[in-house]
Enzyme design. Structure first.
Site, PDB file in Angstrom:
ATOM      1  N   HIS A  67     -12.425  -3.376  -5.252  1.00  0.00           N
ATOM      2  CA  HIS A  67     -13.748  -2.761  -5.081  1.00  0.00           C
ATOM      3  C   HIS A  67     -14.841  -3.815  -4.861  1.00  0.00           C
ATOM      4  O   HIS A  67     -16.009  -3.471  -4.705  1.00  0.00           O
ATOM      5  CB  HIS A  67     -14.067  -1.867  -6.286  1.00  0.00           C
ATOM      6  CG  HIS A  67     -13.184  -0.655  -6.361  1.00  0.00           C
ATOM      7  ND1 HIS A  67     -13.073   0.149  -7.463  1.00  0.00           N
ATOM      8  CD2 HIS A  67     -12.355  -0.105  -5.436  1.00  0.00           C
ATOM      9  CE1 HIS A  67     -12.214   1.134  -7.235  1.00  0.00           C
ATOM     10  NE2 HIS A  67     -11.765   0.995  -6.007  1.00  0.00           N
TER      11      HIS A  67
ATOM     12  N   ARG B 193      13.381   1.834  -8.188  1.00  0.00           N
ATOM     13  CA  ARG B 193      12.607   0.896  -8.994  1.00  0.00           C
ATOM     14  C   ARG B 193      11.123   1.230  -8.844  1.00  0.00           C
ATOM     15  O   ARG B 193      10.596   1.238  -7.729  1.00  0.00           O
ATOM     16  CB  ARG B 193      12.872  -0.539  -8.530  1.00  0.00           C
ATOM     17  CG  ARG B 193      12.018  -1.532  -9.288  1.00  0.00           C
ATOM     18  CD  ARG B 193      12.199  -2.979  -8.842  1.00  0.00           C
ATOM     19  NE  ARG B 193      11.311  -3.803  -9.636  1.00  0.00           N
ATOM     20  CZ  ARG B 193      10.565  -4.794  -9.163  1.00  0.00           C
ATOM     21  NH1 ARG B 193      10.637  -5.147  -7.890  1.00  0.00           N
ATOM     22  NH2 ARG B 193       9.749  -5.456  -9.958  1.00  0.00           N
TER      23      ARG B 193
ATOM     24  N   HIS C  65       3.554  -4.659 -13.110  1.00  0.00           N
ATOM     25  CA  HIS C  65       3.575  -5.114 -11.717  1.00  0.00           C
ATOM     26  C   HIS C  65       2.113  -5.359 -11.302  1.00  0.00           C
ATOM     27  O   HIS C  65       1.583  -4.711 -10.413  1.00  0.00           O
ATOM     28  CB  HIS C  65       4.270  -4.089 -10.822  1.00  0.00           C
ATOM     29  CG  HIS C  65       4.777  -4.633  -9.516  1.00  0.00           C
ATOM     30  ND1 HIS C  65       6.090  -4.529  -9.124  1.00  0.00           N
ATOM     31  CD2 HIS C  65       4.156  -5.283  -8.512  1.00  0.00           C
ATOM     32  CE1 HIS C  65       6.244  -5.075  -7.921  1.00  0.00           C
ATOM     33  NE2 HIS C  65       5.075  -5.547  -7.528  1.00  0.00           N
TER      34      HIS C  65
ATOM     35  N   ASN D  82       6.894  -8.331 -13.366  1.00  0.00           N
ATOM     36  CA  ASN D  82       7.284  -8.587 -11.983  1.00  0.00           C
ATOM     37  C   ASN D  82       6.686  -9.904 -11.501  1.00  0.00           C
ATOM     38  O   ASN D  82       5.470 -10.120 -11.601  1.00  0.00           O
ATOM     39  CB  ASN D  82       6.763  -7.475 -11.067  1.00  0.00           C
ATOM     40  CG  ASN D  82       7.082  -7.761  -9.605  1.00  0.00           C
ATOM     41  OD1 ASN D  82       8.245  -7.757  -9.213  1.00  0.00           O
ATOM     42  ND2 ASN D  82       6.047  -8.047  -8.806  1.00  0.00           N
ATOM     43  N   GLU D  83       7.526 -10.782 -10.978  1.00  0.00           N
ATOM     44  CA  GLU D  83       7.092 -12.035 -10.353  1.00  0.00           C
ATOM     45  C   GLU D  83       5.928 -12.712 -11.064  1.00  0.00           C
ATOM     46  O   GLU D  83       4.835 -12.820 -10.486  1.00  0.00           O
ATOM     47  CB  GLU D  83       6.702 -11.793  -8.882  1.00  0.00           C
ATOM     48  CG  GLU D  83       7.826 -11.272  -8.014  1.00  0.00           C
ATOM     49  CD  GLU D  83       7.550 -11.414  -6.519  1.00  0.00           C
ATOM     50  OE1 GLU D  83       6.445 -11.842  -6.145  1.00  0.00           O
ATOM     51  OE2 GLU D  83       8.454 -11.104  -5.733  1.00  0.00           O
TER      52      GLU D  83
ATOM     53  N   ASN E 209      14.039 -11.062  -6.930  1.00  0.00           N
ATOM     54  CA  ASN E 209      13.313 -10.744  -5.699  1.00  0.00           C
ATOM     55  C   ASN E 209      13.527 -11.901  -4.750  1.00  0.00           C
ATOM     56  O   ASN E 209      13.215 -13.050  -5.082  1.00  0.00           O
ATOM     57  CB  ASN E 209      11.808 -10.594  -5.967  1.00  0.00           C
ATOM     58  CG  ASN E 209      11.480  -9.359  -6.789  1.00  0.00           C
ATOM     59  OD1 ASN E 209      12.378  -8.628  -7.203  1.00  0.00           O
ATOM     60  ND2 ASN E 209      10.200  -9.124  -7.024  1.00  0.00           N
TER      61      ASN E 209
ATOM     62  N   TYR F 257      13.265 -13.038  -0.543  1.00  0.00           N
ATOM     63  CA  TYR F 257      12.855 -12.648   0.797  1.00  0.00           C
ATOM     64  C   TYR F 257      13.139 -13.701   1.865  1.00  0.00           C
ATOM     65  O   TYR F 257      13.376 -13.357   3.012  1.00  0.00           O
ATOM     66  CB  TYR F 257      11.346 -12.402   0.841  1.00  0.00           C
ATOM     67  CG  TYR F 257      10.880 -11.128   0.179  1.00  0.00           C
ATOM     68  CD1 TYR F 257      10.603 -11.075  -1.177  1.00  0.00           C
ATOM     69  CD2 TYR F 257      10.694  -9.974   0.937  1.00  0.00           C
ATOM     70  CE1 TYR F 257      10.157  -9.907  -1.782  1.00  0.00           C
ATOM     71  CE2 TYR F 257      10.244  -8.795   0.340  1.00  0.00           C
ATOM     72  CZ  TYR F 257       9.976  -8.768  -1.007  1.00  0.00           C
ATOM     73  OH  TYR F 257       9.541  -7.611  -1.611  1.00  0.00           O
TER      74      TYR F 257
ATOM     75  N   GLU G 227      14.160  -6.826  -5.107  1.00  0.00           N
ATOM     76  CA  GLU G 227      13.315  -6.768  -3.904  1.00  0.00           C
ATOM     77  C   GLU G 227      13.940  -7.618  -2.821  1.00  0.00           C
ATOM     78  O   GLU G 227      14.435  -8.723  -3.096  1.00  0.00           O
ATOM     79  CB  GLU G 227      11.892  -7.298  -4.151  1.00  0.00           C
ATOM     80  CG  GLU G 227      10.988  -6.350  -4.881  1.00  0.00           C
ATOM     81  CD  GLU G 227       9.545  -6.814  -4.949  1.00  0.00           C
ATOM     82  OE1 GLU G 227       9.061  -7.434  -3.970  1.00  0.00           O
ATOM     83  OE2 GLU G 227       8.904  -6.561  -5.979  1.00  0.00           O
TER      84      GLU G 227
HETATM   85  C1  NOJ Z   1       6.570  -9.126  -4.021  1.00  0.00           C
HETATM   86  C2  NOJ Z   1       5.870  -8.096  -4.833  1.00  0.00           C
HETATM   87  O1  NOJ Z   1       6.549  -7.817  -6.016  1.00  0.00           O
HETATM   88  C3  NOJ Z   1       5.528  -6.833  -4.079  1.00  0.00           C
HETATM   89  O2  NOJ Z   1       4.549  -6.173  -4.807  1.00  0.00           O
HETATM   90  C4  NOJ Z   1       5.096  -7.165  -2.664  1.00  0.00           C
HETATM   91  O3  NOJ Z   1       4.627  -6.039  -1.983  1.00  0.00           O
HETATM   92  C5  NOJ Z   1       6.271  -7.775  -1.933  1.00  0.00           C
HETATM   93  N1  NOJ Z   1       6.708  -8.968  -2.629  1.00  0.00           N
HETATM   94  C6  NOJ Z   1       6.018  -8.111  -0.470  1.00  0.00           C
HETATM   95  O4  NOJ Z   1       5.045  -9.074  -0.356  1.00  0.00           O
END
Ligand code: NOJ
Length: 483
Positions: free
Chosen positions: A55, A92, A137, A181-182, A322, A324, A391
């Site tokens: 915001h 999840r 998260h 999370n992360e 996670n 990628y 992820e």
């Molecule tokens: C990590 C995160 O946990 C998630 O919230 C995010 O959308 C994805 N990676 C992609 O960037």
């Protein structure tokens, strides 16, 4: 006739060596509260740091917010119906802390928030889908930010109180938990670069304090579950790890050391404490040495007391991973002393191989073998009894014919299958990121990760299956990767 056809298909697939995911392997998809729920101020929900951050103008592309997002707060039944239609067996999702505790503390419990998650879990169970639940998260109650957020070690106690309330109210139906999370993303993007809420760039200092407090909070929730709920509820709980794979560009000692350092600073920083009870040695040595040269009388990396080490050690019932992307890395001569920063502490150069396709997000390239190397590396270093890939996904700019996502998932899933079958690694589930197109943090709605398109210009938030969803559904139901 049909019988013989089936028999022939079986014989063929065996003789052609087609690999199959194990019977009990769970295929699913993932999402997270702030990215999909919307209803940011409904039914008694309190403010989160992401409400405040989005915001404030200038933080998010196009001024996007998660105020409505995919409207999953109202449309969760439709989401579950899609999961079911696709034949997926695990979902999840995360719980919004301020939806349950509006100011983050147990002084006020918002029953409407609890009811929402109860209904979601009930709907999932009725559809034969296992909930895999993340407690945090990134949507911290704003009140707790004012109390210092992830800088304040007391946050571990607040998190423990919140976790207990969630376990008590929802735990009978949940077998898989993730505490945070992360944490690495929270700490680097929230406190080092400032691109995520709370938007602070206190380089080289806050990031380590945040990691320290995250580990204390995780351990607190782990032990609450372990001592007060596990016996009755019988679930598993862990911290989520976000790890990439790295390749040293040469096999010189220096570049190999750069690889190890890079792994430790990004993945080992959380893996090592929960499996071995302390930060990676390389981090301890490097940061304390550099802090001394900078004139500090202490290391910018907080030291764990013996009691804290004991508390954190062994707090992972499985690895939630996670994963990628990959990077090439190399040594660079020691970075200047003067301005404390995570990058200077790390001291590596990094790039990508030109053969790796790049997604719409510049940080994300496709290097499928990377996930198999990573699984083996984690297995060799930490020997967890189980992995779930929580992820893994690909971003584009939208469109239903998402071939880039299909080839990405095909490559990564093939390597996961090889890791299971050939390397004997116990990967038991995969929740693709993401079920829906959603609010991609600082990128707003410009980056699309979903296997299901969401029309954000339509007040109905109409959902439409992309080709990747149909492709993935086939993999999930046949348990094989198509040729
Ligand atoms: C990590 C995160 O946990 C998630 O919230 C995010 O959308 C994805 N990676 C992609 O960037």
């Amino acid at each position: 006739m049909i019988k013989y056809g089936v028999l022939l298909a079986c014989v063929l697939s065996v003789s052609l060596g087609a690999k199959t995911f194990p019977e009990n392997f769970l295929f699913g998809a993932a999402g997270a509260s702030y990215q999909i729920e919307g209803a940011w101020n409904e039914d008694g929900k309190g403010l989160s740091i992401w409400d405040v951050f989005t915001h404030t103008s200038g933080h998010i592309k196009n001024g996007d917010t998660g105020d409505i997002a995919c409207d999953s707060y109202h449309k969760y039944k439709e989401d579950v119906a899609i999961l079911k239609q696709l034949g997926l067996k695990v979902y999840r999702f995360s719980i919004s802390w301020p939806r349950i505790l509006p100011n983050g503390t147990p002084t006020q419990i918002n029953q409407a928030g609890i009811n929402y998650y109860k209904s979601l879990i009930k709907e999932l169970k009725a559809a034969g889908i296992e909930p895999l639940v993340t407690l945090y998260h990134w949507d911290l109650p704003q009140h707790l930010l004012l109390l210092g957020g992830w800088m304040n070690p007391r946050l571990a106690d607040y998190f423990g109180d919140y976790a207990r309330i969630v376990f008590k109210n929802l735990g009978d139906d949940v077998k898989y938990w993730i505490t945070l999370n992360e944490p690495g993303s929270t700490c680097t993007q929230g406190y080092e670069s400032g691109t995520h809420a709370p938007g602070l760039n206190l380089t080289g200092e806050a990031v380590y304090q945040c990691s320290y407090v995250s580990l204390l909070a995780h351990a607190k929730a782990y032990h609450i579950y372990d001592t007060e709920f596990r016996e009755k509820q019988g679930g598993k709980i862990t911290l989520n790890l976000a790890c990439a794979w790295y390749y040293p560009i040469t096999d010189t000692d220096e570049d190999v050391e750069a690889f190890n350092r890079c792994f430790d600073f990004n993945c080992g920083i959380y893996a090592e404490p929960i499996f071995k009870g302390n930060w990676p040695r390389r981090m301890i040595d490097r940061i304390s040495e550099r802090s001394k040269l900078e004139g500090y009388s202490f290391s910018r990396l907080p030291e764990f007391t013996d009691q804290e080490k004991n508390l954190i050690n062994g707090t992972a019932d499985y690895i939630s991973l996670n994963m990628y992307t990959s990077r090439t890395v190399w040594h660079i001569s020691d970075e200047p002393i003067g301005t404390p920063s995570l990058d200077f502490d790390l001291g590596i150069g990094s790039g990508v191989d030109s053969s790796w396709p790049t997604s719409a997000a510049s940080w994300l390239v496709s290097d499928p073998p990377g996930i198999r190397y990573l699984l083996n590396h984690l297995k060799n270093n930490y020997d967890p009894s189980e992995f779930i890939i929580t992820e893994n996904g690909w971003s584009d700019l939208g469109g239903l014919d998402d071939q880039g996502r299909i080839s990405y998932w095909k490559g990564y899933l093939s390597n996961i299958l090889d890791a299971i079958v050939d390397d004997q690694i116990n990967v038991t589930g995969y929740t693709a990121w993401s079920l829906l197109d959603n609010f991609e943090w600082a990128e707003g709605y410009t980056q699309r990760f979903g296997m299901v398109e969401v029309d954000f210009s339509d007040p109905n938030r109409t959902r439409t299956l992309k080709n990747s969803a149909k492709w993935y559904s086939k993999i999930a139901t046949t348990r094989q990767i198509d040729p």
